[in-house]
Design a protein around this motif. Sequence first.
Motif, short mmCIF file in Angstrom:
data_model
loop_
_atom_site.label_atom_id
_atom_site.label_comp_id
_atom_site.label_asym_id
_atom_site.label_seq_id
_atom_site.Cartn_x
_atom_site.Cartn_y
_atom_site.Cartn_z
N ALA A 78 11.65 35.78 -25.36
CA ALA A 78 11.41 34.59 -24.49
C ALA A 78 11.61 35.14 -22.82
O ALA A 78 12.01 36.06 -22.76
CB ALA A 78 12.60 33.73 -24.62
N GLY A 79 10.89 34.31 -22.03
CA GLY A 79 11.01 34.63 -20.76
C GLY A 79 10.81 33.49 -19.67
O GLY A 79 10.30 32.45 -20.00
N VAL A 80 11.29 33.63 -18.58
CA VAL A 80 11.35 32.53 -17.47
C VAL A 80 11.34 33.14 -16.10
O VAL A 80 11.33 34.22 -15.79
CB VAL A 80 12.69 31.82 -17.63
CG1 VAL A 80 13.91 32.77 -17.28
CG2 VAL A 80 12.76 30.60 -16.54
N ASP A 81 10.62 32.36 -15.28
CA ASP A 81 10.39 32.29 -13.75
C ASP A 81 11.46 31.62 -13.09
O ASP A 81 11.37 30.34 -13.43
CB ASP A 81 8.74 32.23 -13.56
CG ASP A 81 8.76 32.33 -12.03
OD1 ASP A 81 7.97 33.16 -11.61
OD2 ASP A 81 9.43 31.70 -11.32
N ARG A 82 12.18 32.28 -12.62
CA ARG A 82 13.43 31.39 -11.91
C ARG A 82 13.59 31.67 -10.47
O ARG A 82 14.65 31.80 -9.88
CB ARG A 82 14.71 31.79 -12.76
CG ARG A 82 14.76 33.32 -12.43
CD ARG A 82 15.73 33.93 -13.47
NE ARG A 82 16.00 35.26 -13.10
CZ ARG A 82 16.82 36.24 -13.58
NH1 ARG A 82 17.85 35.71 -14.28
NH2 ARG A 82 16.67 37.56 -13.46
N VAL B 233 9.18 28.18 -17.88
CA VAL B 233 9.13 28.84 -19.22
C VAL B 233 8.01 29.57 -19.17
O VAL B 233 6.87 29.06 -19.24
CB VAL B 233 9.47 28.15 -20.40
CG1 VAL B 233 9.19 28.84 -21.63
CG2 VAL B 233 10.82 27.29 -20.58
N MET B 234 8.03 31.18 -19.42
CA MET B 234 6.67 31.89 -19.54
C MET B 234 6.30 31.92 -20.82
O MET B 234 5.17 31.80 -21.24
CB MET B 234 7.06 33.25 -18.80
CG MET B 234 7.35 33.12 -17.66
SD MET B 234 6.24 32.25 -16.46
CE MET B 234 4.70 33.09 -16.51
N THR B 235 7.31 32.08 -21.70
CA THR B 235 7.08 32.34 -23.05
C THR B 235 8.26 32.26 -24.07
O THR B 235 9.33 32.44 -23.54
CB THR B 235 6.43 33.71 -23.69
OG1 THR B 235 5.84 33.55 -24.88
CG2 THR B 235 7.42 34.56 -23.37
N VAL B 236 7.98 31.81 -25.25
CA VAL B 236 9.34 31.70 -26.17
C VAL B 236 8.73 31.84 -27.55
O VAL B 236 7.59 31.05 -27.69
CB VAL B 236 10.21 30.46 -26.11
CG1 VAL B 236 9.56 29.12 -26.19
CG2 VAL B 236 11.37 30.59 -27.22
#
Length: 191
Positions: free
Chosen positions: A77-81, A88-91
């Motif tokens: 999973a990835g996030v732009d914060r 949410v970039m991906t999960v």
Amino acid sequence: MTLSEDPVREDPVREHPVPETTLREMTWRDIPSLAELEPELFVDDPWSERTWWAELAGRPRRAYVVAERVGAVVGYAGVDRGGEVADVMTVAVAPTARGQGLGKMLLDWLVAQARRGGAEHLMLEVRADNVAAQRLYSRAGFAMLTVRRRYYQPGDVDALIMRLRVGDATQDTTQDTIVDPAADMRQDVTL
Ligand SMILES: CC(C)(COP(=O)(O)OP(=O)(O)OC[C@H]1O[C@@H](n2cnc3c(N)ncnc32)[C@H](O)[C@@H]1OP(=O)(O)O)[C@@H](O)C(=O)NCCC(=O)NCCS
């Protein structure tokens, strides 16, 4: 960080025990296995190795985690914060590891990261035909904000834009990158 105290957690509805799951920060060494998993997990728009390199280069604004079982990547999973609104970039979870709470675990981690980055809201887009992901998000408190018609091409599939308020519970004072998502999900999700 290990998310389960038990080396092997017994799943009451499964004959076989679920192996211990570990969340750890994604590194460039994971990129080949991620690029191999992507076409299976995102059939219409898999990320290439080049995309993964660019995403990891975006840290610390971007944050990525992988879930491992028996040394193999079974989810990520990835996030732009970077701002008031985190994205949410991906999960994703490997098909063999689905239905065991791993998607929820990764989503909890994303929420914790968004909150830690100071965001007021966490947003995401999901295909209108992705019922499993929509259910995962709505069960976590995300509400539908708007629809982008025919956003996903080819196929003319709509994108649902969903949002979760994360800004009211900024009491997380831990400093490590990986946090216990179960602890962090004690939050007010009122939009
Ligand atoms: C969506 C995805 C991440 C869910 O992962 P998972 O590990 O199976 O999810 P969990 O076991 O944590 O389930 C959490 C909740 O999601 C929902 N859910 C998961 N799989 C579901 C399915 N097949 N059908 C309906 N709801 C489902 C359920 O509400 C579930 O909670 P519940 O069982 O208490 O009702 C996984 O299916 C996946 O990787 N899909 C491909 C990639 C993808 O679509 N990513 C999202 C892009 S927006």
